[in-house]
Scaffold this active site. Sequence first.
Site, PDB file in Angstrom:
ATOM      1  N   TRP B 196     -33.428 -28.447  48.357  1.00 29.85           N
ATOM      2  CA  TRP B 196     -33.265 -26.973  48.465  1.00 29.85           C
ATOM      3  C   TRP B 196     -33.749 -26.462  49.818  1.00 29.85           C
ATOM      4  CZ3 TRP B 196     -30.424 -27.189  44.548  1.00 29.85           C
ATOM      5  CH2 TRP B 196     -30.837 -27.766  43.339  1.00 29.85           C
ATOM      6  N   THR B 198     -33.423 -24.618  52.984  1.00 29.34           N
ATOM      7  CA  THR B 198     -32.631 -23.628  53.715  1.00 29.34           C
ATOM      8  C   THR B 198     -32.675 -23.975  55.202  1.00 29.34           C
ATOM      9  OG1 THR B 198     -33.187 -21.981  52.067  1.00 29.34           O
ATOM     10  CG2 THR B 198     -32.379 -21.158  54.177  1.00 29.34           C
ATOM     11  N   GLU B 292     -44.177 -15.855  53.054  1.00 32.66           N
ATOM     12  CA  GLU B 292     -42.853 -16.146  52.498  1.00 32.66           C
ATOM     13  C   GLU B 292     -42.568 -15.243  51.300  1.00 32.66           C
ATOM     14  OE1 GLU B 292     -42.316 -20.112  50.994  1.00 32.66           O
ATOM     15  OE2 GLU B 292     -40.207 -19.758  50.513  1.00 32.66           O
ATOM     16  N   GLN B 387     -22.958  -2.086  36.462  1.00 31.17           N
ATOM     17  CA  GLN B 387     -22.640  -1.413  35.214  1.00 31.17           C
ATOM     18  C   GLN B 387     -22.072  -0.016  35.484  1.00 31.17           C
ATOM     19  OE1 GLN B 387     -22.901  -3.138  32.445  1.00 31.17           O
ATOM     20  NE2 GLN B 387     -22.005  -1.471  31.251  1.00 31.17           N
ATOM     21  N   GLY B 391     -15.438  -1.950  36.541  1.00 25.83           N
ATOM     22  CA  GLY B 391     -14.577  -3.008  37.072  1.00 25.83           C
ATOM     23  C   GLY B 391     -14.717  -3.173  38.575  1.00 25.83           C
ATOM     24  N   GLY B 415     -40.964 -19.898  45.094  1.00 25.68           N
ATOM     25  CA  GLY B 415     -41.857 -19.755  43.951  1.00 25.68           C
ATOM     26  C   GLY B 415     -41.085 -19.144  42.788  1.00 25.68           C
ATOM     27  N   GLU B 418     -42.317 -18.192  37.113  1.00 27.66           N
ATOM     28  CA  GLU B 418     -43.344 -18.883  36.337  1.00 27.66           C
ATOM     29  C   GLU B 418     -44.489 -19.361  37.234  1.00 27.66           C
ATOM     30  OE1 GLU B 418     -40.029 -19.374  36.203  1.00 27.66           O
ATOM     31  OE2 GLU B 418     -39.702 -18.383  34.273  1.00 27.66           O
TER      32      GLU B 418
END
Lengths: 254, 435
Positions: B196, B198, B292, B387, B391, B415, B418
């Site tokens: 992961w 970047t 970060e 919402q 559409g 992070g 959790e």
Amino acid sequence: MRVFVGVKRAVDYAAKVRIQADKKAVDISNVKMAINPFCEIAVEEAVRLKEKKVAEEVVAVSIGPKQAQEVIRQALAMGADRGIHVTTDMRVDQELQPLAVAKIMAALTGEHDPSAWLLGKQAIDDDSNQVAQMLAGLLDWPQATFASEVEVSEDKKSATVTREIDGGLQTIEVPLPAVISADLRLNEPRYATLPNIMKAKKKKIDTVDAASLGVDLAGQIEVLEVSEPATREAGSKVEDVDALLAKLKADGLL
Amino acid sequence: MLTRAAMRVASRGASAAALTPARHMSGATTGLLGGNNAVGDIFTPTEDHKQLREMVRAFTKAEVEPQALEHHRDEKFNLPLFRKLGDLGLLGITADPNHGGSGMDATAAVIAHEELSASDPSFCLSYLAHSMLFVNNLSVNGTEDQKARILPSACAGQTIGGMCMSEPGAGTDVMGMSTRATRDGDDYVINGAKMWITNGAVSDTELGDHFVVYARTGDKGGASDLSLFLVEKGMPGFSLGQRIKDKCGMRASYTAELVFEDVRVPAATHLVGGPDREGKAVLSMMRNLELERLTLAAMSLGIARRSIEAMNAYARDRKAFGSSLNRFGQIQRLIADSYAEYAAGKAYVYATASALGLDSAGNRVDSDGVKLYCAAMAKNVADRAMQTMGGYGYCGEYRVEQLWRDAKLLEIGGGTNEAHQKNMARDLSHVETLP
């Protein structure tokens, strides 16, 4: 050569403005203000003249309340060398009018001896488009307004300026010193980069009280009323060209 | 495309139209949180911060916004635009001015991330990985030699950097990482894989230029097991494992798995902070994680602001049953709840930023807290924008569905929710009374 640039603090182009309750002016309390876009173009051109080693010094001049220093700082962050803040509490969008502004600039000219004034062609608050012309008149300098290209001669004694006029482009040569006003397509102003924003803090801004310059600051024009533009009413559709012509004739437009 | 100046003049009209109160213009922010443009509040502590925000906002509007949708659709990172951030002094925004940085503070970093994210969160994510996770990390934790060698090109945008912590088998459980650096004579030999990452790649086949890489140098089962290394493209054994594609969001930011096979790095020059820093990476990690998380929270603010602007305008202009959508209680709730949560998050982020030193650790409750709160806030606000817009909101052209997908990453990357809950509950367990 030394180039003086005018930078006006005006209502930001994107700000939504309201009219004061007394209808005497636009309400500018708590409205976002910014450097007038045409002035920003003038600053960019002056900085480019410096980068091309045509100008030795670029001085940004603003007239207005203490917040006018914000637009001087912006000009310094773009690359101007120092600033002059001419202080006044008069509203620069209507109380302090073009002739007074031109007289202030003429007074500064005598003291600082610039080789050129670079100004925005107009400010987006009052849209007067008069200061450059009046300043040239007061100084008896040549004027090159609505510039879309500025080329200073090698001996720095004249400038070739392309002007945007109704019929197209006109190229003129003016001896220096001269007053040049910037049109929209003169250049694309740079962003003030972070390092230059930091450097600008160390540059000097001199402060001069407008009242000390021996200039008549009184306005020549009295604002009677400021009003919102009329709301546009919905249009109507016609079937064909004949109907359109008939309607235009009926309304007395043809 | 209109030039910047032309946009300004055209939208006002260089005529009597200067007085036209056009309904669709932004502007009258007076009375809203942070809307007075006053220097001295937490959102704009100094004149520099004000000029920074104006500059980034103008750049974002003129150059970031027009390319965002296309790069998102094509899953393409805009490297030329990224390099322009270097010209503006943004890539080294917090970095040492002696090595090409701009030397600004955490609030400045928050401003830059908030503004960029309002148009293109994934472009901003690449910016964050480079400027916060790599450049700031090295600027705070590196030696003078390391900074002098790496930072000028990284701040200028000539090179692209990233940070390697997570692994295919270890994320929130960071101490469970298995990438190992073994001392061998004057070198360390690194083996393992990082996931992961970047800016791990700048194309399908090409690695980014520099990385700071956390690796295990001990097995005592505690903080002294981890060290931080500088690893560079071209080192034998360092390769691109895979470019990770088809992400839910953040699609214009490149993510990669990086592989380390007997990568030899000299101990004298490539241990971040100097040869005596073996086993001392946890402090660097904590310092950098705080910034970060703060800046990821700032990205949430940009996403939420844009979403609220979109839903607010749509609800005003769209008519149903004879009146504007914003006259209906159901829609009023979506707009008002979104604004209140956004404003609360904004105050929390800027208050935390003003207290966060770039080289200090110890703000973990709030640097975790801002991200925990703001990531969910941004996701919920983007959801309400979709919402409201029905559409249209569900289609890419209207941008909010992209913001919704981008926002989800903020509950996972830098992070997980959790992880923040674990850290915060642990730190708060030592506290009897709150200030």
